[in-house]
Design a protein around this motif. Structure first.
Motif, PDB file in Angstrom:
ATOM      1  N   LYS A  65       0.831  -1.209   0.000  1.00  0.00           N
ATOM      2  CA  LYS A  65       0.000   0.000   0.000  1.00  0.00           C
ATOM      3  C   LYS A  65       0.867   1.260   0.000  1.00  0.00           C
ATOM      4  O   LYS A  65       0.610   2.211  -0.754  1.00  0.00           O
ATOM      5  CB  LYS A  65      -0.911   0.011   1.227  1.00  0.00           C
ATOM      6  CG  LYS A  65      -2.080  -0.953   1.181  1.00  0.00           C
ATOM      7  CD  LYS A  65      -2.860  -0.840   2.489  1.00  0.00           C
ATOM      8  CE  LYS A  65      -4.019  -1.809   2.546  1.00  0.00           C
ATOM      9  NZ  LYS A  65      -4.760  -1.674   3.829  1.00  0.00           N
ATOM     10  N   GLN A  70       2.412   1.661  -3.366  1.00  0.00           N
ATOM     11  CA  GLN A  70       1.429   2.113  -4.348  1.00  0.00           C
ATOM     12  C   GLN A  70       1.199   3.619  -4.218  1.00  0.00           C
ATOM     13  O   GLN A  70       1.105   4.344  -5.215  1.00  0.00           O
ATOM     14  CB  GLN A  70       0.117   1.361  -4.144  1.00  0.00           C
ATOM     15  CG  GLN A  70      -1.069   1.895  -4.927  1.00  0.00           C
ATOM     16  CD  GLN A  70      -1.006   1.573  -6.412  1.00  0.00           C
ATOM     17  OE1 GLN A  70      -0.029   1.017  -6.884  1.00  0.00           O
ATOM     18  NE2 GLN A  70      -2.048   1.924  -7.127  1.00  0.00           N
ATOM     19  N   CYS A  71       1.158   4.121  -2.991  1.00  0.00           N
ATOM     20  CA  CYS A  71       0.984   5.568  -2.774  1.00  0.00           C
ATOM     21  C   CYS A  71       2.162   6.357  -3.331  1.00  0.00           C
ATOM     22  O   CYS A  71       1.983   7.430  -3.924  1.00  0.00           O
ATOM     23  CB  CYS A  71       0.828   5.854  -1.282  1.00  0.00           C
ATOM     24  SG  CYS A  71      -0.750   5.314  -0.609  1.00  0.00           S
ATOM     25  N   GLU A 121      -6.793   9.577  -3.791  1.00  0.00           N
ATOM     26  CA  GLU A 121      -6.564   8.204  -4.256  1.00  0.00           C
ATOM     27  C   GLU A 121      -5.638   7.461  -3.302  1.00  0.00           C
ATOM     28  O   GLU A 121      -5.867   6.295  -2.977  1.00  0.00           O
ATOM     29  CB  GLU A 121      -5.943   8.222  -5.657  1.00  0.00           C
ATOM     30  CG  GLU A 121      -6.866   8.641  -6.773  1.00  0.00           C
ATOM     31  CD  GLU A 121      -6.155   8.577  -8.126  1.00  0.00           C
ATOM     32  OE1 GLU A 121      -5.641   7.490  -8.468  1.00  0.00           O
ATOM     33  OE2 GLU A 121      -6.094   9.597  -8.816  1.00  0.00           O
ATOM     34  N   MET A 122      -4.579   8.148  -2.859  1.00  0.00           N
ATOM     35  CA  MET A 122      -3.641   7.529  -1.930  1.00  0.00           C
ATOM     36  C   MET A 122      -4.334   7.167  -0.617  1.00  0.00           C
ATOM     37  O   MET A 122      -4.094   6.106  -0.036  1.00  0.00           O
ATOM     38  CB  MET A 122      -2.473   8.473  -1.650  1.00  0.00           C
ATOM     39  CG  MET A 122      -1.644   8.841  -2.859  1.00  0.00           C
ATOM     40  SD  MET A 122      -0.448  10.154  -2.459  1.00  0.00           S
ATOM     41  CE  MET A 122      -0.308  10.989  -4.042  1.00  0.00           C
ATOM     42  N   LYS A 147      -7.449   6.427  -0.153  1.00  0.00           N
ATOM     43  CA  LYS A 147      -8.291   5.251  -0.368  1.00  0.00           C
ATOM     44  C   LYS A 147      -7.472   3.968  -0.324  1.00  0.00           C
ATOM     45  O   LYS A 147      -7.891   2.954   0.236  1.00  0.00           O
ATOM     46  CB  LYS A 147      -9.024   5.361  -1.707  1.00  0.00           C
ATOM     47  CG  LYS A 147     -10.114   6.421  -1.733  1.00  0.00           C
ATOM     48  CD  LYS A 147     -10.725   6.538  -3.120  1.00  0.00           C
ATOM     49  CE  LYS A 147     -11.735   7.672  -3.176  1.00  0.00           C
ATOM     50  NZ  LYS A 147     -12.319   7.842  -4.534  1.00  0.00           N
ATOM     51  N   VAL A 148      -6.293   4.023  -0.929  1.00  0.00           N
ATOM     52  CA  VAL A 148      -5.413   2.854  -0.915  1.00  0.00           C
ATOM     53  C   VAL A 148      -5.028   2.503   0.513  1.00  0.00           C
ATOM     54  O   VAL A 148      -5.068   1.344   0.929  1.00  0.00           O
ATOM     55  CB  VAL A 148      -4.143   3.112  -1.769  1.00  0.00           C
ATOM     56  CG1 VAL A 148      -3.118   2.004  -1.551  1.00  0.00           C
ATOM     57  CG2 VAL A 148      -4.506   3.216  -3.243  1.00  0.00           C
ATOM     58  N   SER A 192      -8.038   1.070   2.703  1.00  0.00           N
ATOM     59  CA  SER A 192      -8.806  -0.041   2.162  1.00  0.00           C
ATOM     60  C   SER A 192      -8.393  -1.375   2.771  1.00  0.00           C
ATOM     61  O   SER A 192      -7.224  -1.641   3.004  1.00  0.00           O
ATOM     62  CB  SER A 192      -8.635  -0.123   0.641  1.00  0.00           C
ATOM     63  OG  SER A 192      -9.203   0.997   0.015  1.00  0.00           O
ATOM     64  N   LEU A 210      -8.563  -5.107   1.476  1.00  0.00           N
ATOM     65  CA  LEU A 210      -8.613  -5.546   0.090  1.00  0.00           C
ATOM     66  C   LEU A 210      -9.094  -6.978  -0.058  1.00  0.00           C
ATOM     67  O   LEU A 210      -8.739  -7.859   0.719  1.00  0.00           O
ATOM     68  CB  LEU A 210      -7.224  -5.417  -0.542  1.00  0.00           C
ATOM     69  CG  LEU A 210      -6.558  -4.038  -0.387  1.00  0.00           C
ATOM     70  CD1 LEU A 210      -5.169  -4.080  -0.982  1.00  0.00           C
ATOM     71  CD2 LEU A 210      -7.400  -2.977  -1.040  1.00  0.00           C
ATOM     72  N   SER A 257     -12.491  -2.336  -2.287  1.00  0.00           N
ATOM     73  CA  SER A 257     -12.386  -1.699  -0.978  1.00  0.00           C
ATOM     74  C   SER A 257     -13.569  -2.140  -0.121  1.00  0.00           C
ATOM     75  O   SER A 257     -14.715  -2.057  -0.552  1.00  0.00           O
ATOM     76  CB  SER A 257     -12.387  -0.179  -1.140  1.00  0.00           C
ATOM     77  OG  SER A 257     -12.558   0.427   0.112  1.00  0.00           O
ATOM     78  N   THR A 298     -11.912  -0.463  -7.553  1.00  0.00           N
ATOM     79  CA  THR A 298     -10.904   0.052  -8.471  1.00  0.00           C
ATOM     80  C   THR A 298     -10.183  -1.121  -9.101  1.00  0.00           C
ATOM     81  O   THR A 298      -9.654  -1.971  -8.396  1.00  0.00           O
ATOM     82  CB  THR A 298      -9.883   0.931  -7.721  1.00  0.00           C
ATOM     83  OG1 THR A 298     -10.591   1.917  -6.990  1.00  0.00           O
ATOM     84  CG2 THR A 298      -8.935   1.609  -8.696  1.00  0.00           C
ATOM     85  N   PRO A 303      -2.356  -5.784  -9.137  1.00  0.00           N
ATOM     86  CA  PRO A 303      -1.457  -5.866  -7.982  1.00  0.00           C
ATOM     87  C   PRO A 303      -0.063  -6.337  -8.356  1.00  0.00           C
ATOM     88  O   PRO A 303       0.929  -5.877  -7.789  1.00  0.00           O
ATOM     89  CB  PRO A 303      -2.156  -6.875  -7.063  1.00  0.00           C
ATOM     90  CG  PRO A 303      -3.592  -6.862  -7.487  1.00  0.00           C
ATOM     91  CD  PRO A 303      -3.571  -6.587  -8.954  1.00  0.00           C
TER      92      PRO A 303
END
Length: 347
Positions: A18, A21-22, A199-200, A202-203, A206, A208, A225, A244, A248
């Protein structure tokens, strides 16, 4: 899919993923802004160069942290670049750039303000987030902002990439979230960064679940999410869950490639394989052997790392690497002198 599902069920690995990803999202939102700033910076420096440009491109070259210009144009450029460097007395990776291109290529100037390993990078779109953040922290063209927030996020990013087992705790992720929020708030004038910050968020918030759907007959991963998303100020943005579609595995591959590349650069720059390096190599190899789907994709990166580990010869105190067979030659020479001495003593 079984290997992927196993990885996604590890909470600390998901925290690592996560955060990574951010950082990839942040990288995507910063590159256009930084590219534009560096273009303006290059124009300003160009206007201050008074030395006549030679008819042919100069042959000045930099190596690692050393650069001694041999022409007046490069000498002036070096002086101006240093004048705008926040850490001019520290390590400067001149070898990142080609000085002969400074008058015409703005990104060759920008790379002097970055960490090692940027020599083959030709623009902001090819830079990782570490290079972009370090540029912002090092070049005083960004000095109008609170750069302590940039430095805090650089520290978080380095901690993430130094985790060779690719795991971070939930408390670390919460700390990272705050530092990310601080940076987004500081640079909210950057186009698209506030929406990217959401968006970050939410990541990070979440839980998953992963399934597979078919789009035009092609299997796609679906990331769902399981909690209500919120914006950067903590306000609820929707009463329903969001879905979304991402890959991955693409995120995993990009992050692990960065991890391996950074370790390779560290070994090459140090000129020696430390116990810490050896431990990192072992953890990465073990992880990829247990996750063959990733190991197959990253076999080229892993081979480079393995070759560095196997073929590295540590330098002596002077930093000189003895040629192959030289040690054996010294032993033979020493024995010859000893025998000659003993023979002289008996006669």
């Amino acid at each position: 899919m079984a290997l992927l599902a196993t990885r996604m069920n590890c909470g600390e690995y998901m925290n690592w993923l996560k955060a990574g990803q951010c950082l990839l999202l942040l990288q995507d939102r910063l590159k256009g802004y930084i590219g534009g700033k560096m273009l303006d910076f290059h124009w300003e420096l160009s206007d201050r160069i008074t030395a006549p440009r030679p008819k042919k491109r100069c042959q000045c070259r930099a190596a690692r942290k050393q650069f001694q210009p041999s022409c007046p144009v490069c000498a002036q450029w070096k002086e101006l670049i240093l004048a705008h460097h926040n850490y001019k007395n520290g390590d400067i990776h001149w070898g990142n750039s080609n000085p002969s291109l400074w008058p015409t290529h703005y990104w060759e100037v920008a790379k002097v303000y970055m960490p090692r390993g940027q020599a083959q990078v030709r623009g902001p779109e090819k830079c990782d987030v570490a290079a972009l953040l370090n540029l912002m922290n090092t070049c005083d063209y960004f000095s109008g902002s609170n750069l302590s927030r940039v430095r805090e996020l650089i520290k978080c990013r380095n901690e993430l990439m130094h985790s060779a087992d690719m795991k971070v705790s939930s408390s670390w992720l919460k700390h990272f979230e705050q530092k990310l929020y601080d940076l987004v708030s500081e640079f909210k004038h950057v186009p698209g960064l506030l929406s990217g910050g959401e968006e970050m968020q939410k990541v990070l918030l979440s839980e998953l679940s992963i399934g597979v759907i078919e789009v035009d007959g092609i299997p796609k991963f679906e990331l769902q999410s399981l909690i209500t998303p919120v914006d950067l100020q903590g306000r609820v943005t929707s009463q329903s869950c969001t879905i979304t579609r991402i890959s991955p595995e693409e995120v995993e591959i990009l992050l692990i490639q960065q991890l391996i590349q950074e370790l390779c650069l560290e070994i090459e720059e140090q000129g020696s394989l430390t116990e810490e390096n050896e431990d990192k190599v072992g953890k990465i190899k073990n992880f990829l052997s247990q996750n063959e789907d990733l190991g197959f994709v990253l076999q080229g990166d892993l081979k480079r790392l393995d070759n560095l580990r196997k073929n590295h010869v540590p330098p002596n105190a002077e930093g000189w690497i003895p040629p192959q067979g030289f040690a054996a030659f010294l032993v033979v020479l020493s024995l010859a002198f000893s025998l000659a001495y003993l023979f002289g003593q008996t006669h």
